[in-house]
Design a protein around this motif. Structure first.
Motif, PDB file in Angstrom:
ATOM      1  N   GLY A  51       0.810   3.883  -2.996  1.00  0.00           N
ATOM      2  CA  GLY A  51       0.472   5.258  -2.631  1.00  0.00           C
ATOM      3  C   GLY A  51       1.494   6.262  -3.127  1.00  0.00           C
TER       4      GLY A  51
ATOM      5  N   LEU B 231       0.823  -1.212   0.000  1.00  0.00           N
ATOM      6  CA  LEU B 231       0.000   0.000   0.000  1.00  0.00           C
ATOM      7  C   LEU B 231       0.855   1.260   0.000  1.00  0.00           C
ATOM      8  CD1 LEU B 231      -2.905  -0.943   2.424  1.00  0.00           C
ATOM      9  CD2 LEU B 231      -3.038  -0.543  -0.040  1.00  0.00           C
ATOM     10  N   LYS B 232       1.946   1.251   0.726  1.00  0.00           N
ATOM     11  CA  LYS B 232       2.828   2.420   0.740  1.00  0.00           C
ATOM     12  C   LYS B 232       3.438   2.666  -0.634  1.00  0.00           C
ATOM     13  CE  LYS B 232       4.432   2.826   5.479  1.00  0.00           C
ATOM     14  NZ  LYS B 232       5.611   2.866   6.327  1.00  0.00           N
TER      15      LYS B 232
ATOM     16  N   LEU C  35       1.060   6.676  -6.847  1.00  0.00           N
ATOM     17  CA  LEU C  35      -0.116   7.500  -7.147  1.00  0.00           C
ATOM     18  C   LEU C  35       0.163   8.977  -6.893  1.00  0.00           C
ATOM     19  CD1 LEU C  35      -3.040   5.309  -5.791  1.00  0.00           C
ATOM     20  CD2 LEU C  35      -2.544   5.869  -8.173  1.00  0.00           C
ATOM     21  N   LEU C  36       0.869   9.276  -5.814  1.00  0.00           N
ATOM     22  CA  LEU C  36       1.204  10.674  -5.535  1.00  0.00           C
ATOM     23  C   LEU C  36       2.099  11.242  -6.622  1.00  0.00           C
ATOM     24  CD1 LEU C  36       1.801  10.584  -1.678  1.00  0.00           C
ATOM     25  CD2 LEU C  36      -0.116  11.616  -2.892  1.00  0.00           C
TER      26      LEU C  36
END
Length: 59
Positions: free
Chosen positions: A49, A45-46, A52-53
């Motif tokens: 994430g 997930l990190k 995505l950022l």
């Protein structure tokens, strides 16, 4: 003290009484598997994430 064996000896006896691990089995008990999966999930997930950022230009 209190006529008990040292903790190292008690652990060694307990481990010696365990049955041998089954072929192809990596986790001796269920909580170890759950903790491993949770840690791996958080890592994925990190990473997703951060990508995505970067994709949306936040970082």
């Amino acid at each position: 003290m209190f006529h008990r064996k040292p903790i190292e000896e008690r652990i060694a006896e307990r481990v010696a009484n365990l049955p041998p691990l089954k072929e192809g089995k990596h986790f001796e008990h269920r909580p170890a598997l759950i903790v491993f999966c949770v840690i791996m999930g958080i890592m994925v997930l990190k990473i997703v994430g951060v990508f995505l950022l970067f994709r949306f230009g936040v970082l």
